[in-house]
Write an enzyme that holds these catalytic residues in place. Structure first.
Site, short mmCIF file in Angstrom:
data_model
loop_
_atom_site.label_atom_id
_atom_site.label_comp_id
_atom_site.label_asym_id
_atom_site.label_seq_id
_atom_site.Cartn_x
_atom_site.Cartn_y
_atom_site.Cartn_z
N GLY A 213 0.83 -1.21 0.00
CA GLY A 213 0.00 0.00 0.00
C GLY A 213 0.87 1.25 0.00
O GLY A 213 1.92 1.26 0.62
N ARG B 282 19.73 10.53 -2.51
CA ARG B 282 20.72 11.57 -2.20
C ARG B 282 21.83 11.05 -1.29
O ARG B 282 22.99 11.43 -1.43
CB ARG B 282 20.03 12.82 -1.65
CG ARG B 282 19.20 13.47 -2.76
CD ARG B 282 18.72 14.85 -2.43
NE ARG B 282 18.08 15.44 -3.61
CZ ARG B 282 17.39 16.56 -3.61
NH1 ARG B 282 17.23 17.23 -2.48
NH2 ARG B 282 16.85 17.03 -4.72
N ARG C 124 0.59 -4.60 -6.06
CA ARG C 124 0.57 -5.90 -5.37
C ARG C 124 0.91 -6.89 -6.49
O ARG C 124 0.30 -6.85 -7.55
CB ARG C 124 -0.80 -6.20 -4.78
CG ARG C 124 -1.33 -5.02 -3.96
CD ARG C 124 -1.50 -5.32 -2.51
NE ARG C 124 -2.08 -4.17 -1.82
CZ ARG C 124 -1.74 -3.76 -0.61
NH1 ARG C 124 -0.80 -4.38 0.06
NH2 ARG C 124 -2.32 -2.73 -0.06
N ASP D 46 5.27 -5.76 5.89
CA ASP D 46 5.88 -7.08 6.12
C ASP D 46 5.79 -8.00 4.90
O ASP D 46 6.66 -8.84 4.69
CB ASP D 46 5.33 -7.74 7.39
CG ASP D 46 3.84 -7.97 7.33
OD1 ASP D 46 3.17 -7.36 6.49
OD2 ASP D 46 3.35 -8.79 8.13
N THR E 158 4.18 2.05 5.63
CA THR E 158 2.77 1.62 5.58
C THR E 158 2.02 2.44 6.61
O THR E 158 2.56 2.70 7.69
CB THR E 158 2.61 0.11 5.86
OG1 THR E 158 1.23 -0.18 6.09
CG2 THR E 158 3.40 -0.36 7.07
N ILE E 159 0.79 2.86 6.28
CA ILE E 159 0.08 3.72 7.24
C ILE E 159 -0.33 2.97 8.51
O ILE E 159 -0.59 3.57 9.53
CB ILE E 159 -1.17 4.38 6.62
CG1 ILE E 159 -2.20 3.34 6.17
CG2 ILE E 159 -0.80 5.30 5.48
CD1 ILE E 159 -3.56 3.95 5.86
N ASP E 160 -0.37 1.63 8.44
CA ASP E 160 -0.95 0.84 9.54
C ASP E 160 -0.09 0.74 10.80
O ASP E 160 -0.59 0.35 11.85
CB ASP E 160 -1.26 -0.58 9.05
CG ASP E 160 -2.37 -0.57 8.02
OD1 ASP E 160 -3.30 0.25 8.17
OD2 ASP E 160 -2.31 -1.37 7.07
N ASP F 27 1.87 -1.53 11.60
CA ASP F 27 1.78 -2.90 12.12
C ASP F 27 3.04 -3.71 11.85
O ASP F 27 2.97 -4.90 11.55
CB ASP F 27 0.55 -3.60 11.50
CG ASP F 27 0.61 -3.61 9.97
OD1 ASP F 27 1.46 -2.90 9.39
OD2 ASP F 27 -0.20 -4.33 9.36
N ARG G 168 -7.24 -2.97 9.05
CA ARG G 168 -7.96 -4.22 8.80
C ARG G 168 -7.68 -5.27 9.86
O ARG G 168 -8.51 -6.09 10.18
CB ARG G 168 -7.61 -4.78 7.41
CG ARG G 168 -8.60 -4.35 6.35
CD ARG G 168 -8.10 -4.76 5.01
NE ARG G 168 -6.74 -4.26 4.83
CZ ARG G 168 -5.87 -4.70 3.94
NH1 ARG G 168 -6.19 -5.64 3.12
NH2 ARG G 168 -4.67 -4.17 3.84
N GLY H 40 -10.02 12.68 21.68
CA GLY H 40 -10.94 12.68 22.81
C GLY H 40 -12.19 11.84 22.56
O GLY H 40 -13.29 12.20 23.00
P1 ATP Z 1 0.87 -2.96 3.45
O1 ATP Z 1 1.05 -3.20 4.93
O2 ATP Z 1 0.78 -1.53 3.13
O3 ATP Z 1 -0.23 -3.78 2.85
P2 ATP Z 1 2.78 -4.92 2.54
O4 ATP Z 1 4.17 -4.82 2.03
O5 ATP Z 1 2.57 -5.79 3.74
O6 ATP Z 1 2.27 -3.43 2.76
P3 ATP Z 1 1.56 -6.86 0.76
O7 ATP Z 1 0.51 -6.70 -0.28
O8 ATP Z 1 1.35 -7.86 1.83
O9 ATP Z 1 1.81 -5.40 1.36
O10 ATP Z 1 2.94 -7.22 0.05
C1 ATP Z 1 3.46 -6.42 -1.00
C2 ATP Z 1 4.03 -7.30 -2.07
O11 ATP Z 1 5.11 -8.06 -1.52
C3 ATP Z 1 3.07 -8.36 -2.62
O12 ATP Z 1 2.21 -7.84 -3.61
C4 ATP Z 1 4.05 -9.37 -3.20
O13 ATP Z 1 4.53 -8.93 -4.43
C5 ATP Z 1 5.18 -9.31 -2.17
N1 ATP Z 1 5.03 -10.42 -1.21
C6 ATP Z 1 4.13 -10.51 -0.21
N2 ATP Z 1 4.24 -11.69 0.43
C7 ATP Z 1 5.24 -12.36 -0.18
C8 ATP Z 1 5.84 -13.64 -0.01
N3 ATP Z 1 5.43 -14.49 0.94
N4 ATP Z 1 6.86 -14.00 -0.83
C9 ATP Z 1 7.30 -13.16 -1.81
N5 ATP Z 1 6.76 -11.94 -2.02
C10 ATP Z 1 5.75 -11.53 -1.23
#
Ligand code: ATP
Length: 322
Positions: A11, A25, A72, A103, A126-128, A130, A172, A186
């Site tokens: 995201g 840079r 994605r 992650d 990531t904004i979450d 997490d 989520r 608040g």
């Molecule tokens: P956000 O928290 O904003 O959703 P994120 O990095 O966790 O960020 P994901 O959609 O889970 O978002 O992962 C981003 C991309 O990383 C996926 O579209 C995929 O290309 C790759 N990815 C995710 N999981 C795996 C995995 N197990 N192995 C290889 N690539 C992965």
């Protein structure tokens, strides 16, 4: 280390551009050649590379979204996709890669580090918020401030009409945004996936607060709360209390906008830390911030360990809502 690449994945989050700028840079300051990869891992597989110099990242510090684009990419999760990604990195003669994302992005990054000689480091964007291994992720502070702005505005109208408002914020699976928005705004109650929502107890608390003289009640709901989405919860509570209510889903507004000063500072610090980690020969780590200091955490811990919600702050929110 002569040639490194940077990509944004998952995201989009405000501050990603500030992180790319810092990588470019700082890389340039170390005498490195920096390549941008468009559309995250999708662009890596399709070899969508663009050369980035200090001037290529002029005027991006204050912009939301990501100038490199993100995607994605399901193919990256397959052995064939990973092999294609690894081949792309090696054929481009890269020595290092900086992957900015959450992650999921770090799972892909770890796999690439194992399949190639290329050193790979990550930056949490990531904004979450997490992600284990960093107190804050890039984009979180901006998302919280956007949510807070909405709460402040809603409180004006809620007080005028003596109303019950349910405000749904992003999250989520985790309640980091909801808790900070609720505490700073608040809110009368915050509903997060980490704490079981008891509708009867919620109704009793709202009733007590109105009886004690409150003129409005704002309930912040994380979109992934165990009791359902804000509309569903609002209907159950409104029916039980026989009260008029309103629901506001802030949604994607929280993803956009200019990054706050905090997010720009964090992005600049982590972009610099990521380049330093590569130059000093490290790989397979996420560069985050813990207790104000740059801290490196092995990729695997970023998804195998869970970052805890600060329950002291959760209880404080309830104490302050009386
Ligand atoms: P956000 O928290 O904003 O959703 P994120 O990095 O966790 O960020 P994901 O959609 O889970 O978002 O992962 C981003 C991309 O990383 C996926 O579209 C995929 O290309 C790759 N990815 C995710 N999981 C795996 C995995 N197990 N192995 C290889 N690539 C992965």
């Amino acid at each position: 280390m002569k040639r490194i690449a940077v990509l944004t994945s998952g995201g989009d989050a405000p501050g990603m551009n500030a992180a790319v700028r810092a990588v470019v840079r700082c890389g340039s300051a170390y005498g490195l050649e920096v390549i941008g990869i468009r559309r995250g891992y999708a662009g890596l597989l399709e070899r969508e590379f663009v050369s980035l110099g200090p001037r290529s990242v002029a005027n991006v510090l204050h912009r939301g979204g990501t100038l490199l684009g993100t995607a994605r990419c399901e193919e990256m999760k397959t052995p064939e996709g990973l092999r294609r990604g690894a081949d792309s990195l090696e054929e481009a003669s890269l020595d290092g890669l900086v992957a900015i994302g959450g992650d999921g992005t770090f799972r892909g990054a770890q796999a690439l580090a194992e399949l190639t000689h290329v050193h790979v480091v990550g930056i949490p964007g990531t904004i979450d918020n997490d992600v284990y291994g960093t107190d804050f992720t890039i984009g979180f502070d901006t998302a919280v401030n956007t949510g807070l702005d909405a709460i402040d505005r809603i409180r004006d109208t809620a007080e005028a009409h003596q109303r019950l408002f349910f405000v749904e914020v992003m999250g989520r699976t985790r309640g980091f945004i909801a808790l900070d928005v609720g505490l700073a705004g608040g809110a009368e109650e915050v509903l997060v996936p980490e704490v079981r929502t008891d509708i009867d107890a919620l109704c009793a608390s709202i009733r007590t607060q109105f009886e004690a003289g409150k003129r409005a009640s704002i309930i912040v709901v994380a979109e992934g709360d165990d009791a359902g989405r804000a509309f569903e919860i609002a209907e159950r509570v409104g029916t039980k209390l026989e009260m008029d209510y309103r629901v506001c889903v802030i949604g994607h507004v929280q993803r956009g906008g200019a990054p706050t000063a905090r997010d720009r500072l964090l992005a600049s610090k982590l972009g610099s830390g990521a380049v330093r980690a590569l130059v000093e020969g490290r790989t397979g780590v996420m560069v985050g911030e813990l207790a104000g200091k740059v801290a490196e955490t092995p990729f695997e811990l970023t998804w195998s360990q869970q970052k805890e919600l600060d329950m002291d702050m959760f209880h404080l929110m309830r104490t302050l809502a009386r």
